[in-house]
Structure formats: structure tokens, C-alpha cells
Design a protein around this motif. Structure first.
Motif, PDB file in Angstrom:
ATOM      1  N   GLU A 547       0.841  -1.193   0.000  1.00  0.00           N
ATOM      2  CA  GLU A 547       0.000   0.000   0.000  1.00  0.00           C
ATOM      3  C   GLU A 547       0.880   1.247   0.000  1.00  0.00           C
ATOM      4  N   PRO A 548       0.989   1.932  -1.147  1.00  0.00           N
ATOM      5  CA  PRO A 548       1.875   3.096  -1.189  1.00  0.00           C
ATOM      6  C   PRO A 548       1.329   4.324  -0.464  1.00  0.00           C
ATOM      7  N   GLU A 549       0.014   4.492  -0.414  1.00  0.00           N
ATOM      8  CA  GLU A 549      -0.549   5.683   0.206  1.00  0.00           C
ATOM      9  C   GLU A 549      -0.206   5.743   1.692  1.00  0.00           C
ATOM     10  N   GLY A 550       0.218   6.917   2.140  1.00  0.00           N
ATOM     11  CA  GLY A 550       0.515   7.128   3.560  1.00  0.00           C
ATOM     12  C   GLY A 550       1.923   6.744   3.954  1.00  0.00           C
ATOM     13  N   ALA A 551       2.793   6.408   2.990  1.00  0.00           N
ATOM     14  CA  ALA A 551       4.158   5.979   3.311  1.00  0.00           C
ATOM     15  C   ALA A 551       5.170   6.912   2.652  1.00  0.00           C
ATOM     16  N   LEU A 552       6.231   7.225   3.388  1.00  0.00           N
ATOM     17  CA  LEU A 552       7.336   8.041   2.896  1.00  0.00           C
ATOM     18  C   LEU A 552       8.611   7.219   2.942  1.00  0.00           C
ATOM     19  N   ALA A 553       9.550   7.534   2.040  1.00  0.00           N
ATOM     20  CA  ALA A 553      10.783   6.752   1.951  1.00  0.00           C
ATOM     21  C   ALA A 553      12.000   7.665   1.946  1.00  0.00           C
ATOM     22  N   TRP A 554      13.058   7.213   2.606  1.00  0.00           N
ATOM     23  CA  TRP A 554      14.367   7.854   2.602  1.00  0.00           C
ATOM     24  C   TRP A 554      15.410   6.804   2.213  1.00  0.00           C
ATOM     25  N   THR A 555      16.521   7.238   1.669  1.00  0.00           N
ATOM     26  CA  THR A 555      17.678   6.364   1.499  1.00  0.00           C
ATOM     27  C   THR A 555      18.676   6.705   2.596  1.00  0.00           C
ATOM     28  N   LEU A 556      19.020   5.709   3.402  1.00  0.00           N
ATOM     29  CA  LEU A 556      19.910   5.935   4.534  1.00  0.00           C
ATOM     30  C   LEU A 556      21.337   5.541   4.153  1.00  0.00           C
ATOM     31  N   ASN A 557      22.235   6.490   4.342  1.00  0.00           N
ATOM     32  CA  ASN A 557      23.640   6.262   4.037  1.00  0.00           C
ATOM     33  C   ASN A 557      24.469   6.789   5.200  1.00  0.00           C
ATOM     34  N   PRO A 558      24.643   5.983   6.259  1.00  0.00           N
ATOM     35  CA  PRO A 558      25.386   6.458   7.437  1.00  0.00           C
ATOM     36  C   PRO A 558      26.807   6.866   7.080  1.00  0.00           C
ATOM     37  N   GLY A 559      27.263   7.929   7.718  1.00  0.00           N
ATOM     38  CA  GLY A 559      28.602   8.424   7.420  1.00  0.00           C
ATOM     39  C   GLY A 559      29.711   7.558   7.981  1.00  0.00           C
ATOM     40  N   GLY A 560      29.446   6.839   9.052  1.00  0.00           N
ATOM     41  CA  GLY A 560      30.487   6.024   9.671  1.00  0.00           C
ATOM     42  C   GLY A 560      30.578   4.642   9.066  1.00  0.00           C
ATOM     43  N   ALA A 561      31.684   3.953   9.325  1.00  0.00           N
ATOM     44  CA  ALA A 561      31.882   2.584   8.840  1.00  0.00           C
ATOM     45  C   ALA A 561      31.576   1.606   9.973  1.00  0.00           C
ATOM     46  N   PHE A 562      30.927   0.497   9.622  1.00  0.00           N
ATOM     47  CA  PHE A 562      30.582  -0.527  10.607  1.00  0.00           C
ATOM     48  C   PHE A 562      31.557  -1.690  10.488  1.00  0.00           C
ATOM     49  N   GLU A 563      31.926  -2.227  11.624  1.00  0.00           N
ATOM     50  CA  GLU A 563      32.913  -3.307  11.659  1.00  0.00           C
ATOM     51  C   GLU A 563      32.287  -4.673  11.463  1.00  0.00           C
ATOM     52  N   SER A 564      30.976  -4.809  11.718  1.00  0.00           N
ATOM     53  CA  SER A 564      30.353  -6.135  11.654  1.00  0.00           C
ATOM     54  C   SER A 564      28.876  -5.974  11.347  1.00  0.00           C
ATOM     55  N   VAL A 565      28.253  -7.090  10.980  1.00  0.00           N
ATOM     56  CA  VAL A 565      26.809  -7.099  10.742  1.00  0.00           C
ATOM     57  C   VAL A 565      26.074  -6.707  12.013  1.00  0.00           C
ATOM     58  N   THR A 566      26.574  -7.190  13.163  1.00  0.00           N
ATOM     59  CA  THR A 566      25.908  -6.900  14.436  1.00  0.00           C
ATOM     60  C   THR A 566      25.911  -5.409  14.729  1.00  0.00           C
ATOM     61  N   GLU A 567      27.047  -4.754  14.502  1.00  0.00           N
ATOM     62  CA  GLU A 567      27.133  -3.322  14.780  1.00  0.00           C
ATOM     63  C   GLU A 567      26.194  -2.535  13.864  1.00  0.00           C
ATOM     64  N   GLU A 568      26.167  -2.918  12.599  1.00  0.00           N
ATOM     65  CA  GLU A 568      25.278  -2.217  11.671  1.00  0.00           C
ATOM     66  C   GLU A 568      23.824  -2.501  12.009  1.00  0.00           C
ATOM     67  N   ALA A 569      23.506  -3.745  12.363  1.00  0.00           N
ATOM     68  CA  ALA A 569      22.136  -4.085  12.727  1.00  0.00           C
ATOM     69  C   ALA A 569      21.698  -3.315  13.959  1.00  0.00           C
ATOM     70  N   ASP A 570      22.613  -3.137  14.926  1.00  0.00           N
ATOM     71  CA  ASP A 570      22.270  -2.370  16.127  1.00  0.00           C
ATOM     72  C   ASP A 570      21.936  -0.920  15.783  1.00  0.00           C
ATOM     73  N   PHE A 571      22.677  -0.340  14.833  1.00  0.00           N
ATOM     74  CA  PHE A 571      22.405   1.046  14.433  1.00  0.00           C
ATOM     75  C   PHE A 571      21.010   1.146  13.818  1.00  0.00           C
TER      76      PHE A 571
END
Length: 891
Positions: A547-571
Motif C-alpha cells: 500500500e503506497p498511500e501514507g508511506a514516505l521513503a528515505w535512502t539511509l547512508n550512514p557516514g560512519g563505517a561498521f565493523e560487523s553485521v551486528t554493529e550495523e544491525a544495532d544502528f
């Protein structure tokens, strides 16, 4: 001197007076002409007022300018006898002056015809201006006819199926004998973005990875700076970037010193080595609707080859090579590689001209629009010819007198043609203005997936098309009335005592035949437009699965680098938690690629398949546990993804219904495994199908992997669903994201309905043009029917008066005329539907969910044209029924 208290005499308009002074400069009679015209101006001003006098003065000056211009041109060309005889034989200029005087006496009539012709010429010129960059003008590269597109031999609906491995490009470069150069770009560049920070607010940029020789093969020279070097194009080479001219102008204020400086992208310094020229717009050629900001080097290396099919390839043919010879060359090369390396996969190449890749998919639509424009100009010709023919009896007395005084039939025909060409030329000017306005609007259109729209403009060749359309229209609309006007019936006209003449049965039948033709032509055009409208409605009614109505989208591009999947998932988990706590936010989700945009494909097997069995191609999605709810994708079976699914627990996935049915036919997929390479992923749930590629394509097989277990994305798309105003939610979300990462761009927000609009934009674009043509067609049909019946009623006043005097009622008179209108309209409908049903079968491939014989379209079209026709015929019929028979008979 004026008497005391009298108002001062008005002055002629300054520009016209100065033009007159230039025209008579050096002429011995010049002072007399100036004085006489001024005296006449004063007399006109006293009788009719200053405003009318100024217009009179301007017309006289224009007429004098035309006379002087014709005389000068005639003397200049007198040395070339044939040319002079053709263009300036005695009488042509006189015919033009007679025509101008006639138009001056009937300005409303002349203006109407000019506007009608202008619509036709404008439509033709505007469509040509749209077609030109796509089908006619060369692509904006050096020797573009030698550029070819080399794609993998797969389904064009899957980007992974038509892209190639970088090892293929290396082999083409090393062993092919058909190319001067072969290059490519990273086709999946939309999967990630670049966060520009420093010297202003953070900004999200779209960057394309290109081979270091990409611009060189295309023949594009940077406007500033240089191209990439081989060292920069190597794996882990020096970070270099080229700016598009748009970014260079908007963000860096066209500062030439930007070249050589370092900018910060994704928290890392990149050297700006060059600026692209404004003539090269990567987006408009290779990825319409996706604005590209920068080019960065993409390594053609073993490391990128392991990524699989990622490269779109462009080649430049040698002078002695053709598309066919290049295809044979690559076929032989790939066959030899396959024999030498049996385990090598992805070995295929389909060669076609780059022009076909850029515009091939749009040719049927563009040809349809060209046909629609041709239909409109034909309708204009029939309409104007009908009006001129219907009005010809009014000029019968004038023509009879001219013939009696010695004018030849050819001179009478010439007079008529000169007037029609003058009208058409004026209409051509109006048409150029209309086409210019339309072209500017088209060029500024954004978010439309049609190549090279930004290049649309009315240029030299379009002006030639406009001029030729106007001249052909002028001759076409004038020839039949001209021949009818000089049909030899002058003696009868003179014997009628100056009362004029009326149409005979032959001419009346011809007029009605032209009305039938108008209805038939409009029917063909409206049928095509109606089918496109119904097809567009069918596309919009497709269940997208979300359902597209009522939804907004952003592209997220964090400036920092993540060391692991866990660290990125936590963010990202913290992002989801904080945004979910905002007032009015219903749900928050994350995914690597939203539907109706980016796509890639992987190969998987079901747990019951052997390694030797062919794998299934799937669309992979990397999503968080909130994505399904944020998109409102129904859960069909099992459970959703969860934040507790981590790299320390068993790998899990969700399948869509199509993947479940294809991989595990006749049984439940929950609890079974799918194999991605050697790794098994447990199916924990099944969700509804989502139209990932587009509403007109099937959903395909889709597998949802948790972002907490698989790290295979550059950026993630954020979806926020809320019942509050979009601007309010966008501000709150952007502020929260900035608090989590100040270097992350947060201001570029896209409503999900806009993504749907973009994917259907080619259909909407064509529908708007066809709709505009349809409205023009209806107006022209209404004008044609009204004009013919009005003149018919005027001519038949005596007949109608006699009928009413002997007992005919007003109702019977109205009924007979309306019935005649209905008969003409039905005849046109029958002819138009017969032609239209044959013609629309040629564009059947452009329709979605609608057959060329769609009953709703046919019924609606019939009702619309009949309604317009009857309405147009009712007004003259009512006027005829109010005829005062006694007065007419007394006259």
C-alpha cells in the motif's frame, strides 16, 4: 491651430510612424505620403476615436511595407526570370492585399481559422520535437552510429539477466577484432548512494561507477579537468570523482577551482578530477528518471568479477565492422572461452545499436503519437476546407463580377489559394508558439522514465516542419473551395440580381461528406486514446501487493563505517526504535531496494533439489522485521522476521507466494530450506506477492533475507508510515535521523506514490498527449458540424419558411435537422470504427489488460461522438425552427 479649449489632435503610434519614415526615406514622394497619411489619421480619429485611428494607421503602414517589400524583392529577382515569374508574377501581391482586406472585414472568421490551423501545426511540430532526440537526431556522442550496446542474453525484466561479468569485458577488449574500444558501467549503481558532507548541509548523491575509459569510448570530453586514469580505475585505486554539470552548477556554484580539490563522500576524501559537459547527461541516455550527480571509477578486475553479472557494456565499432560482424565475432569468441573454461558462466552477448537500446522500447509509443499528430493535422485540413467551402456562396457575387470583367479561372483559383496559404502561414506562427510552449513543458518534466526528454526543443528542423505543415495545409484546405468557386456558374449568379447564390446538391453532398470524414477521423483518434485510457486504468488497478498511500521513503547512508553485521544491525535497530516512538508514526521498515525501482537477481535451489538441478532465479530482498508491516504486505503463513534473528542464530528467510509455489509445489514451504550456494536458509514465513519490477510484470520469485544476518547492501531504504501530514512527518524523521548521524543526508524524502507514478510515467505521458489530441478532435468535429449546418440553415431560409408556411411545425424542422446530423455522425462512426479497429491491432502490444475491441471503450466512444455531434447540430436546428416565415417570404 486648434480652437481654445479643444483637445489636442491625437498622434499616430510612434513605432508605426518611425517605420513609415524609414520606408519612404529617399523617396521624392515621401513627405507627401507622410502628410497625407497623417491628415487621414486625424480625420479617422475625429470620426471613430483615437484607438480605432491608431489601429487604422498601423494597418496602412503594414500594407505599404508589404507593397514596398514585394516591389524590392521583385526587382531583386527580376534577373532570374523563372523564379520571378513563379513568385512575383503580376497579381500575386494584389491577391495578397485583397486577402488582407477581406480578413480585415471578417477578423473573427480569420482568427478562428488561424487558431484551428495553429492547433494542427502546433501538434505536428510538438510531436516532431519530442521524436527528434529519440529517433532522428544523433545521440550526443562522437560518431554515435558506431556505438553498440552489448548485453547478456536474458530476460530484460531482470537486470542481472542482461548485465555481464567484468571478465567478459576484459576478454572482449583483449580478443575481439570488431571494436575500437569496449567499456562499461556498474549497472546496479542505484543500490547505493554517496553522502556528500562539508561546505554545506549533507546531501545524498547518486553516483555511477564507470570503467576508466568510459568517456573516451563514448567520445565525451570533460568540460573542465581530465578523465579518469588507469591507476584510478584499478581495484582500491586513488579515490577520484567527476561532477555532472548540474551538480557543478547547483552545489559548487560553477567554481572552476573545484577541479583538483578534495570533497568528502561517505566520510572519505575524493579528488575532483573533472566536470562533465552540459551536453552529456548520463541519466537521460542510460537511466531516465534517475538523476545522476557524479561518476566514480569502477574496477574491471577479479574482485568485481566475483560479484557476478554487474556490468552494462558499450562498444565502439571499427570503421570496417558492423553490428552483424561484431555479433559473429563475439559469438565465436565466447564459444572458444566456453570450450576452454567449461565452468565459466554468464557467457553470452547480444549486440545492438546503442540507439536501439536508448529508444527502442519507446518507438511504438512515439510512432503512435506521430500517427495521432498526423490525424489531427488531417482533421484540421478537412475542417478548414469544410468551413471555406460552406462560406463560398457568400463570395459568389464577387467572383462572378471578376470573371465578367475578364479574370481567368486560374486567377480566381490563385486568389483563393493565396488567401488560404496566408491563413495557414499565420496559423503556422501560432503553431510554432504552441509547440514551443509544449516543448518547454516536456523538457522540464522530471520523474519520467523516457530518454532524452530534457533535449526536447523547437529548433531549426522543427521550424522547417512547421513551415512545411503550414504550406501544405494552406494548399490542401484551399484547393477544393478554389475549384468550386471557379466552376463556371457566374452567369447564374449575376442573373440572381446580386442576392448571391447557394450550394447545389453536389456541393451540399460534398460538405456533408467532409463532415462524415471529420467524424471518422476523430473516431480513429479517440478510439486509440480511449484504449490507452482504459489500459492506463488497468495498470493503476493492479494489486501491487503493498500500500503506497501514507508511506514516505528515505535512502539511509550512514557516514560512519561498521565493523560487523551486528554493529550495523544495532544502528538500524535504534533507527527503527526512535522513529517508531515519534507521534503519529504507525510503523517503520528498512529494505535494501524498494519495489518498482532497483532490482537484482540471485540463484537458489530448494532443499529437495540436487546440485546438478538448474537453480531458480529470485529477486533477493534484505529487510528488517518492520518492513512487511510498514509496506502492509500480508503475511500468508508462518511468522515474520525478528530482531532476534542474528548472525548467532540459524539463518532464516521469508518467501513470497510465487516462490513458495515454485520451489515447494503442492506443499507448505514453512520449515523447509532454500540453498543459496552451499548455505541453507530456513523458511519461517510466506508473504503475499509484490510487483517488484512493475505493475505490468508478474511478481516473480522473491526471497526476504534479514539485514541482521546478511550484509550485502550499501545503503538501505527507510519506509515510514503515518496518518499525519507528509511535511510534518518528514521534518520529524529528518531531525531524528540527524540526531543519530549528523553526517547522513536526511532531507531527500520520496512519497511512495511517487515511485508508482514514475514507473507508469511513459504511459501517462502518452495518454496526456493523446487526450489533448482527442479534445482537439472533438472541438474540430463540433466546429465542423456546427459550421456546415449553420450555413445550410442560412441558405435554406426560404425553403424552411415555405415549409412552415404550408404547415410544418417548428418541432418537425428541428427534428429533421437533428436527424440529419445523427445520420452523418453515424456514418462517420461506422467508417471510423472499421478503420480504427484495424489500426489499433498494430498497437495491441502497448495495451495492458484491454483488447482492441474493448466494449466499454467502443460504447463510450460512440456515445461521446454522437453526443458532441447532436449538440453541435441542435443549435442551428433551433435557430431554423424559429424562422419567421412571413418575413422571409416578404423579403
Amino acid at each position: 491651430m486648434s480652437p481654445p479649449g479643444a483637445s489636442p489632435p491625437p498622434h499616430p503610434p510612434g513605432p508605426a510612424r518611425r517605420l513609415l519614415e524609414r520606408l519612404v526615406a529617399g523617396d521624392p514622394a515621401g513627405p507627401s505620403i507622410l502628410g497625407d497619411l497623417h491628415e487621414d489619421f486625424v480625420r479617422v480619429a475625429r470620426r471613430r476615436g483615437g484607438f480605432a485611428a491608431r489601429w487604422w494607421y498601423r494597418r496602412e503602414v503594414v500594407a505599404l511595407a508589404l507593397d514596398r517589400g514585394a516591389a524590392a524583392s521583385s526587382s531583386l529577382l527580376r534577373r532570374n526570370g523563372p523564379v520571378h515569374d513563379m513568385l512575383f508574377r503580376p497579381g500575386w501581391m494584389q491577391d495578397a492585399r485583397v486577402g488582407l482586406r477581406r480578413f480585415r472585414r471578417e477578423p473573427g472568421f480569420a482568427l478562428l481559422l488561424v487558431l484551428v490551423i495553429g492547433l494542427g501545426v502546433g501538434a505536428t511540430t510538438a510531436v516532431y520535437s519530442v521524436l527528434r532526440p529519440l529517433l532522428i537526431a544523433p545521440l550526443p556522442f562522437e560518431h554515435p552510429e558506431r556505438l553498440v550496446w552489448v548485453e547478456n542474453d536474458g530476460d530484460r525484466g531482470s537486470l542481472s539477466s542482461v548485465t555481464s561479468r567484468t571478465s567478459n569485458l576484459r576478454d572482449f577488449r583483449a580478443s575481439s577484432r570488431s571494436f575500437d574500444g569496449v567499456t562499461g558501467y556498474f549497472a546496479f549503481f542505484e543500490q547505493s548512494s554517496y553522502a556528500l558532507s562539508g561546505d554545506g548541509p549533507p546531501e545524498e548523491l547518486v553516483g555511477v561507477g564507470v570503467a576508466d575509459d568510459f568517456l573516451d569510448v563514448l567520445g565525451v570530453t570533460p568540460a573542465l579537468g581530465r578523465d579518469f586514469t588507469p591507476e584510478e580505475g584499478a581495484w582500491n585505486g586513488p579515490p577520484a570523482v567527476m561532477l555532472t554539470h548540474r551538480l557543478f552548477t547547483n552545489r559548487f556554484e560553477a567554481d572552476p577551482d573545484i577541479v583538483g580539490r578534495t570533497i568528502t563522500l561517505n566520510g572519505r576524501g575524493w579528488e575532483v578530477v573533472g566536470v562533465l559537459p552540459p551536453s552529456f547527461d548520463f541519466s537521460s541516455v542510460f537511466k531516465p528518471g534517475v538523476p545522476v550527480d557524479i561518476l566514480v571509477p569502477f574496477a574491471i578486475s577479479d574482485e568485481t568479477d566475483r560479484w557476478g553479472n554487474t556490468l552494462s557494456i558499450v562498444g565502439r565499432l571499427r570503421d570496417d565492422a558492423s553490428v552483424e560482424s561484431a555479433q559473429a565475432d563475439l559469438d565465436a569468441l565466447l564459444s572458444g572461452i566456453a570450450e576452454a573454461q567449461p565452468d565459466r558462466w554468464g557467457l553470452a552477448a547480444r549486440v545492438s545499436p546503442l540507439r536501439d537500446y536508448v529508444s527502442g522500447a519507446f518507438r511504438p509509443v512515439l510512432f503512435l503519437l506521430a500517427g495521432a499528430a498526423g490525424t489531427v493535422i488531417l482533421l484540421v485540413c478537412v475542417n478548414v476546407a469544410n468551413v471555406l467551402l460552406a462560406r463560398s456562396p457568400r463570395r459568389s457575387r464577387e467572383i462572378a463580377v471578376r470573371r465578367a470583367l475578364g479574370a481567368t479561372r486560374g486567377q480566381v483559383v490563385r486568389q483563393q489559394l493565396v488567401e488560404s496559404v496566408m491563413l495557414a502561414t499565420a496559423g503556422g506562427g501560432v503553431g510554432v508558439l504552441i509547440a514551443t510552449l509544449v516543448s518547454r513543458g516536456v523538457a522540464r518534466t522530471s520523474g519520467v522514465d523516457i530518454p532524452l526528454l530534457s533535449s526536447v526543443q523547437v529548433e531549426g528542423s522543427a521550424l522547417v516542419i512547421a513551415l512545411m505543415s503550414a504550406l501544405v495545409t494552406g494548399v490542401a484546405v484551399g484547393i477544393l473551395p478554389a475549384l468550386r468557386a471557379a466552376d463556371g456558374s457566374e452567369s447564374g449568379t449575376l442573373r440572381s440580381g446580386g442576392r448571391g447564390s447557394s450550394h447545389g446538391k453536389g456541393t451540399r453532398g460534398l460538405l456533408e461528406g467532409l463532415v462524415v470524414a471529420e467524424v471518422a477521423i476523430a473516431c480513429v483518434l479517440l478510439l486509440a486514446g480511449g484504449l490507452f485510457l482504459r489500459s492506463f486504468q488497468q495498470v493503476l488497478e493492479v494489486d501491487l501487493g503493498f500500500e503506497p498511500e501514507g508511506a514516505l521513503a528515505w535512502t539511509l547512508n550512514p557516514g560512519g563505517a561498521f565493523e560487523s553485521v551486528t554493529e550495523e544491525a544495532d544502528f538500524y535497530r535504534e533507527v527503527s526504535r526512535q522513529l517508531s516512538d515519534l507521534p503519529g508514526v504507525e510503523s517503520v521498515g528498512l529494505i535494501d531496494a524498494l519495489p518498482l525501482g532497483k532490482n537484482r537477481s540471485w540463484m537458489v535451489r530448494a532443499d529437495h533439489q540436487l546440485p546438478s538441478d538448474p537453480p531458480s532465479e529470485i529477486f533477493p530482498h534484505l529487510a528488517d522485521p518492520g518492513y512487511r508491516a510498514a509496506m502492509r504486505i500480508p503475511l500468508v503463513e508462518g511468522r515474520d522476521l525478528a530482531w532476534t534473528d542474528t548472525d548467532e542464530t540459524d539463518p532464516v528467510v521469508l518467501l513470497n507466494e510465487s516462490a513458495s509455489a515454485a520451489l515447494f509445489p503442492g506443499e507448505s514451504a514453512v520449515g523447509r530450506d532454500v540453498m543459496l550456494g552451499p548455505n541453507a536458509w530456513r523458511v519461517v514465513g510466506v508473504v503475499a506477492d509484490v510487483r517488484h519490477v512493475g505493475p505490468e510484470r508478474p511478481a516473480g520469485l522473491q526471497v526476504y533475507f534479514p539485514i541482521t544476518q546478511l550484509w550485502d547492501y550499501g545503503t538501505l531504504d527507510l519506509v515510514v508510515r503515518s496518518d499525519r501530514a507528509a511535511a510534518e512527518v518528514a521534518d520529524a524523521v529528518s531531525a531524528t535521523l540527524s540526531g543519530l548521524d549528523a553526517s547522513m543526508p536526511t532531507r531527500q524524502v520520496t512519497p511512495l506514490p511517487a515511485s508508482v507514478d514514475r514507473i507508469v510515467s511513459p504511459r501517462r505521458f502518452a495518454l496526456r498527449i493523446l487526450s489533448a489530441f482527442g479534445v482537439v478532435a472533438l472541438v474540430l468535429v463540433a466546429l465542423g458540424i456546427y459550421g456546415v449546418l449553420s450555413h445550410s440553415v442560412s441558405e435554406r431560409r426560404k425553403e424552411i419558411a415555405i415549409r412552415m408556411a404550408v404547415g410544418a411545425t417548428a418541432e418537425s424542422v428541428r427534428r429533421s435537422l437533428v436527424l440529419r446530423t445523427a445520420v452523418l455522425a453515424l456514418a462517420g462512426l461506422v467508417i471510423g470504427l472499421a478503420v480504427g479497429l484495424v489500426g489499433t491491432r498494430t498497437v495491441e502490444s502497448l495495451l495492458f489488460g484491454v483488447a482492441p475491441t474493448d466494449p466499454l471503450t467502443l460504447v463510450g466512444l460512440t456515445g461521446l461522438l454522437l453526443g458532441v455531434s447532436l449538440l453541435s447540430g441542435t443549435v442551428p436546428a433551433v435557430r431554423a425552427s424559429r424562422t419567421n416565415s412571413a418575413r422571409v417570404l416578404k423579403e
